[in-house]
Design a protein around this motif. Structure first.
Motif, PDB file in Angstrom:
ATOM      1  N   THR A 166       0.851  -1.189   0.000  1.00 24.35           N
ATOM      2  CA  THR A 166       0.000   0.000   0.000  1.00 24.35           C
ATOM      3  C   THR A 166       0.893   1.249   0.000  1.00 24.35           C
ATOM      4  O   THR A 166       2.105   1.154   0.163  1.00 24.35           O
ATOM      5  N   GLN A 167       0.245   2.399  -0.132  1.00 19.66           N
ATOM      6  CA  GLN A 167       0.983   3.667  -0.113  1.00 19.66           C
ATOM      7  C   GLN A 167       1.615   3.929   1.258  1.00 19.66           C
ATOM      8  O   GLN A 167       2.462   4.807   1.396  1.00 19.66           O
ATOM      9  N   LYS A 168       1.183   3.176   2.262  1.00 21.29           N
ATOM     10  CA  LYS A 168       1.753   3.388   3.608  1.00 21.29           C
ATOM     11  C   LYS A 168       3.163   2.827   3.736  1.00 21.29           C
ATOM     12  O   LYS A 168       3.822   3.075   4.761  1.00 21.29           O
ATOM     13  N   ASP A 169       3.598   2.047   2.773  1.00 23.39           N
ATOM     14  CA  ASP A 169       4.958   1.513   2.858  1.00 23.39           C
ATOM     15  C   ASP A 169       5.934   2.609   2.425  1.00 23.39           C
ATOM     16  O   ASP A 169       6.441   2.629   1.302  1.00 23.39           O
ATOM     17  N   ASN A 170       6.126   3.572   3.335  1.00 23.18           N
ATOM     18  CA  ASN A 170       7.004   4.701   3.043  1.00 23.18           C
ATOM     19  C   ASN A 170       7.939   4.935   4.237  1.00 23.18           C
ATOM     20  O   ASN A 170       7.905   4.187   5.221  1.00 23.18           O
ATOM     21  N   LEU A 171       8.742   5.979   4.146  1.00 23.84           N
ATOM     22  CA  LEU A 171       9.777   6.193   5.171  1.00 23.84           C
ATOM     23  C   LEU A 171       9.227   6.397   6.577  1.00 23.84           C
ATOM     24  O   LEU A 171       9.925   6.139   7.558  1.00 23.84           O
ATOM     25  N   PHE A 172       7.968   6.832   6.678  1.00 27.36           N
ATOM     26  CA  PHE A 172       7.413   7.105   8.009  1.00 27.36           C
ATOM     27  C   PHE A 172       7.322   5.848   8.879  1.00 27.36           C
ATOM     28  O   PHE A 172       7.289   5.939  10.099  1.00 27.36           O
ATOM     29  N   ILE A 173       7.230   4.686   8.250  1.00 29.64           N
ATOM     30  CA  ILE A 173       7.116   3.468   9.072  1.00 29.64           C
ATOM     31  C   ILE A 173       8.479   2.876   9.429  1.00 29.64           C
ATOM     32  O   ILE A 173       8.565   1.919  10.191  1.00 29.64           O
ATOM     33  N   ILE A 174       9.546   3.444   8.871  1.00 29.93           N
ATOM     34  CA  ILE A 174      10.884   2.864   9.104  1.00 29.93           C
ATOM     35  C   ILE A 174      11.427   3.335  10.446  1.00 29.93           C
ATOM     36  O   ILE A 174      11.339   4.514  10.798  1.00 29.93           O
ATOM     37  N   ASN A 175      11.996   2.393  11.180  1.00 32.16           N
ATOM     38  CA  ASN A 175      12.441   2.644  12.538  1.00 32.16           C
ATOM     39  C   ASN A 175      13.889   2.158  12.703  1.00 32.16           C
ATOM     40  O   ASN A 175      14.200   1.009  12.391  1.00 32.16           O
ATOM     41  N   LYS A 176      14.725   3.051  13.229  1.00 32.89           N
ATOM     42  CA  LYS A 176      16.156   2.703  13.338  1.00 32.89           C
ATOM     43  C   LYS A 176      16.408   1.552  14.296  1.00 32.89           C
ATOM     44  O   LYS A 176      17.326   0.759  14.103  1.00 32.89           O
ATOM     45  N   GLU A 177      15.608   1.475  15.343  1.00 29.89           N
ATOM     46  CA  GLU A 177      15.818   0.404  16.336  1.00 29.89           C
ATOM     47  C   GLU A 177      15.563  -0.975  15.713  1.00 29.89           C
ATOM     48  O   GLU A 177      16.274  -1.938  16.006  1.00 29.89           O
ATOM     49  N   THR A 178      14.550  -1.063  14.838  1.00 33.75           N
ATOM     50  CA  THR A 178      14.295  -2.343  14.163  1.00 33.75           C
ATOM     51  C   THR A 178      15.454  -2.701  13.241  1.00 33.75           C
ATOM     52  O   THR A 178      15.922  -3.848  13.217  1.00 33.75           O
ATOM     53  N   LEU A 179      15.926  -1.708  12.485  1.00 34.46           N
ATOM     54  CA  LEU A 179      17.079  -1.952  11.600  1.00 34.46           C
ATOM     55  C   LEU A 179      18.274  -2.433  12.412  1.00 34.46           C
ATOM     56  O   LEU A 179      18.998  -3.346  12.014  1.00 34.46           O
ATOM     57  N   LYS A 180      18.445  -1.809  13.585  1.00 31.49           N
ATOM     58  CA  LYS A 180      19.582  -2.160  14.449  1.00 31.49           C
ATOM     59  C   LYS A 180      19.444  -3.584  14.992  1.00 31.49           C
ATOM     60  O   LYS A 180      20.431  -4.333  15.061  1.00 31.49           O
ATOM     61  N   ALA A 181      18.240  -3.963  15.406  1.00 27.58           N
ATOM     62  CA  ALA A 181      18.025  -5.311  15.957  1.00 27.58           C
ATOM     63  C   ALA A 181      18.434  -6.371  14.932  1.00 27.58           C
ATOM     64  O   ALA A 181      19.096  -7.358  15.258  1.00 27.58           O
ATOM     65  N   VAL A 182      18.043  -6.148  13.686  1.00 24.86           N
ATOM     66  CA  VAL A 182      18.337  -7.125  12.634  1.00 24.86           C
ATOM     67  C   VAL A 182      19.818  -7.064  12.247  1.00 24.86           C
ATOM     68  O   VAL A 182      20.511  -8.088  12.197  1.00 24.86           O
ATOM     69  N   GLY A 183      20.308  -5.864  11.999  1.00 24.77           N
ATOM     70  CA  GLY A 183      21.693  -5.712  11.533  1.00 24.77           C
ATOM     71  C   GLY A 183      22.706  -6.142  12.569  1.00 24.77           C
ATOM     72  O   GLY A 183      23.698  -6.820  12.257  1.00 24.77           O
ATOM     73  N   SER A 184      22.473  -5.780  13.808  1.00 30.10           N
ATOM     74  CA  SER A 184      23.411  -6.128  14.868  1.00 30.10           C
ATOM     75  C   SER A 184      23.416  -7.641  15.095  1.00 30.10           C
ATOM     76  O   SER A 184      24.470  -8.252  15.309  1.00 30.10           O
ATOM     77  N   THR A 185      22.233  -8.254  15.033  1.00 32.49           N
ATOM     78  CA  THR A 185      22.155  -9.713  15.170  1.00 32.49           C
ATOM     79  C   THR A 185      22.959 -10.389  14.057  1.00 32.49           C
ATOM     80  O   THR A 185      23.751 -11.311  14.308  1.00 32.49           O
ATOM     81  N   LEU A 186      22.786  -9.913  12.833  1.00 29.77           N
ATOM     82  CA  LEU A 186      23.529 -10.510  11.714  1.00 29.77           C
ATOM     83  C   LEU A 186      25.037 -10.352  11.898  1.00 29.77           C
ATOM     84  O   LEU A 186      25.801 -11.303  11.660  1.00 29.77           O
ATOM     85  N   LEU A 187      25.470  -9.175  12.315  1.00 29.80           N
ATOM     86  CA  LEU A 187      26.914  -8.976  12.512  1.00 29.80           C
ATOM     87  C   LEU A 187      27.449  -9.918  13.587  1.00 29.80           C
ATOM     88  O   LEU A 187      28.525 -10.507  13.439  1.00 29.80           O
ATOM     89  N   HIS A 188      26.702 -10.074  14.688  1.00 31.79           N
ATOM     90  CA  HIS A 188      27.146 -10.997  15.743  1.00 31.79           C
ATOM     91  C   HIS A 188      27.217 -12.435  15.235  1.00 31.79           C
ATOM     92  O   HIS A 188      28.127 -13.177  15.588  1.00 31.79           O
ATOM     93  N   VAL A 189      26.265 -12.813  14.400  1.00 29.85           N
ATOM     94  CA  VAL A 189      26.269 -14.181  13.877  1.00 29.85           C
ATOM     95  C   VAL A 189      27.484 -14.402  12.969  1.00 29.85           C
ATOM     96  O   VAL A 189      28.203 -15.394  13.125  1.00 29.85           O
ATOM     97  N   VAL A 190      27.728 -13.493  12.059  1.00 26.92           N
ATOM     98  CA  VAL A 190      28.821 -13.769  11.106  1.00 26.92           C
ATOM     99  C   VAL A 190      30.202 -13.584  11.743  1.00 26.92           C
ATOM    100  O   VAL A 190      31.132 -14.335  11.428  1.00 26.92           O
ATOM    101  N   TYR A 191      30.342 -12.641  12.676  1.00 25.56           N
ATOM    102  CA  TYR A 191      31.650 -12.470  13.334  1.00 25.56           C
ATOM    103  C   TYR A 191      31.916 -13.584  14.340  1.00 25.56           C
ATOM    104  O   TYR A 191      33.039 -13.757  14.785  1.00 25.56           O
ATOM    105  N   ASP A 192      30.889 -14.341  14.689  1.00 25.42           N
ATOM    106  CA  ASP A 192      31.041 -15.466  15.618  1.00 25.42           C
ATOM    107  C   ASP A 192      31.430 -16.749  14.878  1.00 25.42           C
ATOM    108  O   ASP A 192      31.756 -17.757  15.501  1.00 25.42           O
ATOM    109  N   GLU A 193      31.364 -16.725  13.550  1.00 27.48           N
ATOM    110  CA  GLU A 193      31.638 -17.948  12.773  1.00 27.48           C
ATOM    111  C   GLU A 193      33.129 -18.262  12.781  1.00 27.48           C
ATOM    112  O   GLU A 193      33.959 -17.378  12.603  1.00 27.48           O
ATOM    113  N   GLU A 194      33.427 -19.537  12.935  1.00 29.69           N
ATOM    114  CA  GLU A 194      34.815 -20.010  12.834  1.00 29.69           C
ATOM    115  C   GLU A 194      35.087 -20.401  11.377  1.00 29.69           C
ATOM    116  O   GLU A 194      34.172 -20.738  10.648  1.00 29.69           O
ATOM    117  N   PRO A 195      36.364 -20.390  10.968  1.00 34.45           N
ATOM    118  CA  PRO A 195      36.674 -20.710   9.567  1.00 34.45           C
ATOM    119  C   PRO A 195      36.265 -22.145   9.204  1.00 34.45           C
ATOM    120  O   PRO A 195      36.211 -23.004  10.050  1.00 34.45           O
TER     121      PRO A 195
END
Ligand SMILES: [Zn+2]
Length: 327
Positions: free
Chosen positions: A298-327
């Protein structure tokens, strides 16, 4: 993406909520910070090009921007161009964008999102034929991955290689209410997810594989919650557990809920089925409602619904997962 739970893939897992004790030793150290201001900027930047609808000028310009950003972060970039036809008989000129970090490292992890936006807001009450910004459905996942690329360019302590794939043509599926009404040509399993279907059958390197993959779709809206999606649990339950457990350890158990929900059609289906790489999907789910927030298509999928904390929850989790990987 996309439409509701797939008929063929609905998997009802028993609903369980798990709690665990956390010790500080379980949190990986030396994980670089995920900057949510930067991720938000990348979402905003994509939106500024206009809707990224295949065959449009905005799509071309945004794609060129994504390629140049990845190159500026030192990635080896491959642009996989291909043609596919849509359900409404449009000839779409599509481009998957693959950015590789540490290409010489044998153990690899694949991170993905779709970068195109839907050409119409068919779930809106009005302006259904007018394109929408796609700030969440499209730009949010890509924004998180661009920020991860930026972080990778500034930290060399990673012990695995990373491939970021931005799939094109994910969101030109049938209009809402038209599901399964238009027969598919040979070679297509869905009108949705054209880029992942193409890549999974034509990988950018013939023998390419990855230990596992993580797909992001609509990971930026305020108060989002990510449940354990059914197909992810069927194809890669250990990866789901790894990611949801890490999210809990670093304080994001409110975002990553250890509870099973049905499967949906998304790019991870084809990466699992055709590319044979176990891939999970981080996609929001609202208890009692389903996979799609009221903004969806819908037209509501715009910048007003974007939240930095949600982006951080996902991005930070991903960084922790990949930096925790052993070779
Ligand atoms: Zn969509």
């Amino acid at each position: 993406m996309l439409f509701g739970p797939t008929l063929c893939l609905i998997v009802f897992n028993s609903c369980t909520v798990e709690k665990e004790k956390v010790t500080e030793q379980q949190i990986p150290i030396n994980v670089p910070d995920f900057n949510s201001d930067s991720a938000y900027f990348f979402v905003q930047k994509q939106v500024s090009f206009g809707p990224r609808i295949p065959n449009s000028r905005s799509h071309k310009e945004a794609g060129d921007y994504l390629v140049s950003q990845f190159k500026s972060y030192g990635a080896a970039v491959i642009e996989q161009e291909f043609i596919e036809y849509s359900f409404d008989h449009k000839k779409l000129e599509l481009r998957n964008i693959i950015a590789s970090f540490y290409p010489e490292t044998s153990k690899r992890i694949l991170l993905a999102a779709h970068w195109d936006t839907r050409p119409f807001a068919d779930k809106d009450i009005e302006n259904r034929n007018v394109p929408f910004e796609g700030a969440n459905d499209g730009a949010s996942g890509v924004g998180v991955l661009l920020e991860i690329a930026r972080v990778l360019s500034q930290n060399d302590s990673l012990k695995v290689g990373i491939d970021i794939i931005l799939f094109d043509g994910e969101d030109w599926g049938e209009r809402d209410g038209d599901q399964n009404s238009i027969s598919l040509p040979n070679g297509l399993d869905s009108w949705w997810c054209l880029g992942s279907q193409h890549w999974s059958k034509n990988k950018h390197k013939k023998s390419y594989s990855a230990s596992y993959g993580i797909l992001l779709d609509m990971v930026g809206a305020r108060r989002s919650q990510f449940f354990r999606e059914g197909a992810s649990m069927t194809f890669a339950p250990k990866i789901v557990n790894k990611i949801w457990t890490m999210a809990g350890r670093i304080g994001y158990s409110d975002y990553f809920v250890k509870q099973d929900v049905p499967a949906i059609t998304d790019d991870h289906i084809y990466v699992n089925q055709f590319a044979k790489i176990p891939m999970i999907d981080i996609v929001p789910y609202q208890a009692g409602i389903g996979f799609f927030g009221e903004y969806h298509h819908t037209q509501k999928d715009n910048l007003f619904i974007i939240n930095k904390e949600t982006l951080k929850a996902v991005g930070s989790t991903l960084l922790h997962v990949v930096y925790d990987e052993e070779p």
